[in-house]
Write an enzyme that holds these catalytic residues in place. Structure first.
Site, PDB file in Angstrom:
ATOM      1  N   ASP A  67       0.872  -1.167   0.000  1.00 17.68           N
ATOM      2  CA  ASP A  67       0.000   0.000   0.000  1.00 17.68           C
ATOM      3  C   ASP A  67       0.915   1.225   0.000  1.00 17.68           C
ATOM      4  OD1 ASP A  67      -1.676   2.135   0.526  1.00 17.68           O
ATOM      5  OD2 ASP A  67      -2.862   1.080   2.038  1.00 17.68           O
ATOM      6  N   SER A 149      -2.784  13.619 -14.300  1.00 18.08           N
ATOM      7  CA  SER A 149      -4.140  13.682 -14.837  1.00 18.08           C
ATOM      8  C   SER A 149      -4.367  15.044 -15.456  1.00 18.08           C
ATOM      9  CB  SER A 149      -5.172  13.458 -13.726  1.00 18.08           C
ATOM     10  OG  SER A 149      -6.476  13.706 -14.196  1.00 18.08           O
ATOM     11  N   TYR A 166      -9.419  14.799  -5.335  1.00 17.69           N
ATOM     12  CA  TYR A 166      -8.645  14.208  -6.429  1.00 17.69           C
ATOM     13  C   TYR A 166      -7.926  15.289  -7.234  1.00 17.69           C
ATOM     14  CZ  TYR A 166      -7.540  11.570 -10.660  1.00 17.69           C
ATOM     15  OH  TYR A 166      -6.895  10.989 -11.729  1.00 17.69           O
ATOM     16  N   LYS A 170      -3.841  15.999  -7.706  1.00 22.99           N
ATOM     17  CA  LYS A 170      -3.160  15.944  -8.994  1.00 22.99           C
ATOM     18  C   LYS A 170      -2.478  17.269  -9.336  1.00 22.99           C
ATOM     19  CE  LYS A 170      -3.896  11.669 -10.104  1.00 22.99           C
ATOM     20  NZ  LYS A 170      -2.774  10.709 -10.286  1.00 22.99           N
TER      21      LYS A 170
END
Length: 274
Positions: A67, A149, A166, A170
């Site tokens: 992880d 992204s 998110y 990014k």
């Protein structure tokens, strides 16, 4: 001239290797002659991936449960790579997560922290350990690839949907790639920085030139396991890239000659409106 000759039987570490872009990167790199270590939380999926490979390739693929949001697991995994395979020559920072929630939702702290810990800190831990491995062995052409992204350069507006933590994670990756470039330069290291964008997703006294190539790739929407039939992207019929398209871009980047730097590579599916 693009070729994989210098990477034959050298070691690539791919994070988030259990599915999607990570799995496709593993398959493509091992097919092109590299030794590949897949890191992911789901060990059984990597066993399935290894079993699916041709016999001559499966012997060069190693899956390890890790992880990346847990620093000690990253340290232990790279120590295993160093001790077992001699160290990592290429790192593909692919592991990343997204959660369906809004930043102003009640009780969302665990989701917010998990995104930051995986998407930002996980990349930081892995890059640090890969760099230290390369520096110790004085290799002259290491590569670090970061799957970013398009949400790391802007925040696409999707009706009824939030990119929550998110997009900030990014955007931080975009800054991280530039900080890495500067740190490598400050340490006397010749670097190539390429960022891959996807929507899921030394001051040195030694006499030789030490190349660490850090690259970022930013895809648009990619058809991976994060989407199901109820996802807004699917319901809206958005154009999507395939995971294989991004894996092809990764392989392209690491094949470029030492004097060519792809600092930022953005890939979009035809018809994407962002």
């Amino acid at each position: 001239v693009l070729n994989m000759n210098r990477w034959q039987n050298r070691v690539a570490v791919v994070t988030g290797a259990s599915s999607g872009i990570g799995a496709e990167c593993c398959k493509d790199l091992v097919a092109k002659g590299m030794i590949v270590v897949g890191l992911a939380r789901r060990a059984n999926r990597m066993e399935e991936l290894k079993a699916s490979l041709p016999a001559d390739q499966s012997t060069r693929f190693y899956g390890r449960q890790c992880d990346v949001s847990v620093e000690q697991q990253v340290i232990d995994s790279f120590a295993w790579v160093n001790e077992t395979l001699g160290g990592a020559d290429v790192l593909i920072n692919n592991a990343g997560i997204i959660r369906r929630m809004h930043l102003v939702d009640e009780g969302n702290s665990a989701d917010i922290l998990s995104i930051i810990n995986t998407n930002l800190l996980g990349v930081t831990w892995c890059t640090r350990e890969a760099f230290l491995s390369m520096k110790k062995r004085q290799i002259n052409d290491g590569h670090v690839v970061i799957i970013n992204s398009i949400a790391g350069h802007g925040v696409p507006m999707v009706p009824g949907y939030s990119l929550n933590m998110y997009a900030p994670s990014k955007h931080a990756i975009t800054a991280l790639a530039e900080v890495l470039r500067q740190e490598f330069l400050n340490k006397g290291v010749m670097t190539k920085i390429t960022v891959s964008h996807e929507n899921s997703c030394m001051h040195s006294r030694i006499s030789y030139i030490f190349y660490i190539f850090s690259q970022s790739i930013s895809p648009g929407v990619v058809n991976t396991e994060i989407f199901d039939e109820t996802s807004p992207e699917v319901v809206a019929g958005m154009p999507m890239l395939r995971a294989e398209d991004v894996a092809d871009a990764v392989t392209y980047c690491i094949q470029t000659p030492p004097h060519v730097q792809i600092h930022e590579l953005t890939i979009k599916p035809i018809g994407e409106k962002f």
